[in-house]
Enzyme design. Structure first.
Site, mmCIF file in Angstrom:
data_model
loop_
_atom_site.group_PDB
_atom_site.id
_atom_site.type_symbol
_atom_site.label_atom_id
_atom_site.label_comp_id
_atom_site.label_asym_id
_atom_site.label_seq_id
_atom_site.Cartn_x
_atom_site.Cartn_y
_atom_site.Cartn_z
ATOM 1 N N GLY A 1 0.846 -1.179 0.000
ATOM 2 C CA GLY A 1 0.000 0.000 0.000
ATOM 3 C C GLY A 1 0.883 1.230 0.000
ATOM 4 N N GLN B 1 2.967 9.889 1.519
ATOM 5 C CA GLN B 1 4.274 9.247 1.307
ATOM 6 C C GLN B 1 4.927 9.714 0.000
ATOM 7 O OE1 GLN B 1 2.734 5.043 2.322
ATOM 8 N NE2 GLN B 1 4.896 4.970 2.894
ATOM 9 N N CYS C 1 7.531 -0.703 6.148
ATOM 10 C CA CYS C 1 6.930 0.483 5.538
ATOM 11 C C CYS C 1 7.889 1.066 4.514
ATOM 12 C CB CYS C 1 6.647 1.520 6.624
ATOM 13 S SG CYS C 1 5.942 3.060 6.005
ATOM 14 N N LEU C 2 7.364 1.477 3.364
ATOM 15 C CA LEU C 2 8.218 2.064 2.324
ATOM 16 C C LEU C 2 8.894 3.352 2.812
ATOM 17 C CD1 LEU C 2 5.926 1.599 -0.816
ATOM 18 C CD2 LEU C 2 7.863 0.179 -0.088
ATOM 19 N N HIS D 1 -2.689 0.305 8.779
ATOM 20 C CA HIS D 1 -1.364 0.886 8.525
ATOM 21 C C HIS D 1 -1.481 2.078 7.576
ATOM 22 C CE1 HIS D 1 3.144 0.436 7.685
ATOM 23 N NE2 HIS D 1 2.745 1.242 6.713
ATOM 24 N N GLU D 2 -2.254 1.910 6.497
ATOM 25 C CA GLU D 2 -2.373 2.987 5.502
ATOM 26 C C GLU D 2 -3.158 4.172 6.058
ATOM 27 O OE1 GLU D 2 -0.520 3.027 2.927
ATOM 28 O OE2 GLU D 2 0.162 1.018 3.401
ATOM 29 N N HIS E 1 -1.078 6.390 8.194
ATOM 30 C CA HIS E 1 -0.292 7.360 7.419
ATOM 31 C C HIS E 1 -1.091 8.651 7.213
ATOM 32 C CE1 HIS E 1 3.428 5.452 6.242
ATOM 33 N NE2 HIS E 1 2.815 4.362 5.813
HETATM 34 ZN ZN ZN Z 1 3.730 2.585 5.449
#
Ligand code: ZN
Length: 191
Positions: free
Chosen positions: A49, A54, A102-103, A144-145, A148
């Site tokens: 995701g 981000q 996480c990215l 999680h998303e 963010h």
């Molecule tokens: Zn993340």
């Protein structure tokens, strides 16, 4: 295809709550392009995701997709889902400990507690309203998303900091036990 630069932990944009997108804005070429770019950027980085902030756009949009993901091979598949202005409601108190990455947090993973049963209301990229129940690891990915979009990172939820590992050390020391536990969980919950 447009792959945008991903903000990493420490960049203030990751800590600012994002703003709700209006119906007019959602239909605009700029936001539709952003959604396309989020898909390209997520797939390029093998993410499960990615949230708009981000890629430095502080709007309440996130993309989720799990399609035989090499970073998270134990995750059940999730079709490409564009999630605009999501609102999550926890349906009960059942929790599961999930090892997350996480990215925006390069090369670090850690254990967080996530709700197992959630309801999520959101708009898709066409402005159509959705009201769905998500369970298990899929519910964890949505949480999680949406974190963010509220300016939170999984790091904030790591209750035991000794669970923090690099991806390399995770593979070497922790992967087998985690996969065994989480596979049994996925089989029980069904997602
Ligand atoms: Zn993340």
């Amino acid at each position: 295809m447009t792959v945008r630069t991903i903000a990493t932990v420490g960049h203030p944009v990751l800590r600012q709550p994002t703003r709700v997108v209006s119906a007019e804005e959602l239909a605009s070429p700029e936001i539709q392009q952003l959604i396309d770019d989020l898909v390209d950027t997520m797939r390029d980085a093998n993410g499960a995701g990615i949230a708009a902030n981000q890629v430095h756009e502080s709007v309440r949009i996130t993309i989720i997709e799990v399609n035989h993901n090499p970073r998270y091979p134990y995750k059940p598949q999730i079709p490409l889902t564009v999630v605009v202005n999501p609102v999550i409601e926890m349906l009960d108190d059942e929790l599961v400990e999930i090892n997350e990455g996480c990215l925006s947090v390069p090369n670090l993973r850690g254990n967080v507690m996530r709700n197992v049963n959630i309801r999520v209301r959101y708009l898709d990229r066409h402005g159509v309203a959705h009201d769905e129940v998500k369970r298990g690891l899929t519910a964890g990915t949505f949480q999680h998303e949406c974190d963010h979009l509220d300016g939170k990172l999984f790091l904030d939820r790591v209750h035991d900091t000794t669970s923090l590992t690099t991806w390399e050390q995770f593979e070497r020391w922790h992967r087998a036990a985690f996969i065994e536990r989480i596979t049994a969980f996925v089989e029980r919950v069904g997602s």
